[in-house]
Design an enzyme around this catalytic site. Structure first.
Site, PDB file in Angstrom:
ATOM      1  CB  CYS A 115      38.135  48.519  35.670  1.00 36.40           C
ATOM      2  SG  CYS A 115      36.639  49.486  35.295  1.00 36.40           S
ATOM      3  CG  HIS A 284      34.564  45.607  34.662  1.00 34.22           C
ATOM      4  ND1 HIS A 284      35.324  46.272  35.603  1.00 34.22           N
ATOM      5  CD2 HIS A 284      35.225  44.435  34.404  1.00 34.22           C
ATOM      6  CE1 HIS A 284      36.387  45.549  35.901  1.00 34.22           C
ATOM      7  NE2 HIS A 284      36.359  44.437  35.186  1.00 34.22           N
ATOM      8  CG  ASN A 304      38.166  41.150  35.288  1.00 37.45           C
ATOM      9  OD1 ASN A 304      38.168  42.375  35.200  1.00 37.45           O
ATOM     10  ND2 ASN A 304      37.210  40.490  35.907  1.00 37.45           N
TER      11      ASN A 304
END
Length: 350
Positions: A115, A284, A304
């Site tokens: 990520c 994240h 995302n």
């Protein structure tokens, strides 16, 4: 009276603590936890994104931000408090710069804790396009950022998106398309997988891939690795100030952000997320592309990296202005460095 009131408050605190500890121990992918979330009055809707029997090893691919003590923080950008810029109630980078299709893209990280690299590569791509008013449609390779960012990370085992932005300045990154494509110098090699129950993609379970930095382009690509590199000229953290963050996005485009991940986020479907239940799992990284207000609740709009089937078509909203899950503490941006002009006055950039 004072003694009784104090005792009552004490008991309420104890009960709240017990309830919190109990909810933290509930399997975040279970029906029990989903029912617990559904019983709460909040600003967002829940759904069962992950299968109940999913292996917990998948969590290692989700909390993929690692901040290393040997890596200095980016400098904090100085803000002009007298800019006079009018901040609109809502802003969406996709609408502001329609000639930059990358802003509409939801990249999938697959079965890889990437990520940090995906968010950094996405922001670099958006900002390169914005800075050149759409002339440079250069899609930075998530894999190149993931594997060739030096001490910024451990590949699929996590890394620091701020550090990747700094690395862009000194070493540059090459282009690369999505998995299975023949786009760019280094397409992403990790196959897409579902961060939800149903879908055509293969499972996210299994051992994460081990990827190595390659200073070469795929066979058949028209440029060498060196010639394909593009660079940044500055990278910086943003102050913990809502207006300063908004002004940055309006001026230069989407920013990276990392936030504390809790069990309830896995069940997000729509609405304005704020943490209500469940344990902490790490950090994240995502991409912030705008802001707005929903039913009186201000939010940041975030892209995302769990594919378009997760959440609200791959996006989510998170409450704005109170540093929810520390998201306003770790936002960063960078500026593209244009390539020098050729003798005929044209640019080397694609």
């Amino acid at each position: 009276m004072t003694i009784c009131l104090s005792f009552r408050m004490y008991m309420l605190l104890v009960l709240a603590l017990v309830a919190s500890v109990s909810s933290a121990r509930v399997d975040p992918f279970s029906d029990e936890f989903l029912e617990l979330l559904q019983s709460k009055e909040t600003t967002w809707k829940v759904t069962q994104n992950f299968a109940k029997d999913v292996k917990k090893e998948i969590l290692a691919t989700i909390h993929c931000v690692k901040k290393f003590p040997w890596i200095p923080n980016l400098p904090t950008k100085k803000v002009d408090t007298c800019s006079g810029l009018v901040i609109p109630e809502s802003f969406d980078a996709r609408e502001q710069w329609p000639y930059c299709p990358s802003i509409n893209e939801i990249r999938g990280q697959g079965n890889c804790g990437s990520c940090w690299a995906v968010s950094a590569a996405s922001v670099m791509t958006d900002r390169t396009c914005i800075a050149t008013e759409g002339r440079a449609q250069f899609r930075y390779s998530s894999e190149n950022v993931l594997t060739c960012s030096g001490d910024c990370g451990f590949g699929c085992n996590g890394g620091d998106e701020d550090c990747a932005l700094r690395y862009w300045i000194y070493e540059g990154f090459v282009s690369g398309g999505p998995p299975g494509s023949k786009e760019g110098c280094q397409p992403y090699s990790v196959k897409e997988c579902p961060h939800h129950i149903e879908g055509p993609r293969p499972s996210c379970e299994g051992q994460m891939p081990t990827l190595k930095c390659k200073k070469s382009c795929r066979k058949g690509y028209e440029l060498s690795y060196k010639d394909d590199l593009e660079y940044g000229q500055a990278a910086y953290r943003l102050p913990v100030d809502v207006q300063a963050i908004q002004e940055e996005i309006m001026a230069n485009g989407p920013v990276t952000a990392s936030f504390a991940l809790h069990s309830d986020f896995f069940s997000y479907k729509s609405g304005v997320y704020q943490h209500i239940e469940g344990e902490y799992h790490g950090y994240h990284a995502v991409r912030i592309i705008g802001w707005g207000e929903e039913n009186g609740t201000p939010y940041w709009l975030a892209a995302n990296s769990w594919n378009t089937d997760w959440g609200d078509d791959g996006y989510f909203k998170i409450i704005r202005g109170r540093n929810e899950c520390e998201i306003e503490e770790d936002m960063a941006g960078a500026i593209y460095k244009p390539k020098p002009l050729l003798d005929d006055g044209s640019s080397c950039s694609r």
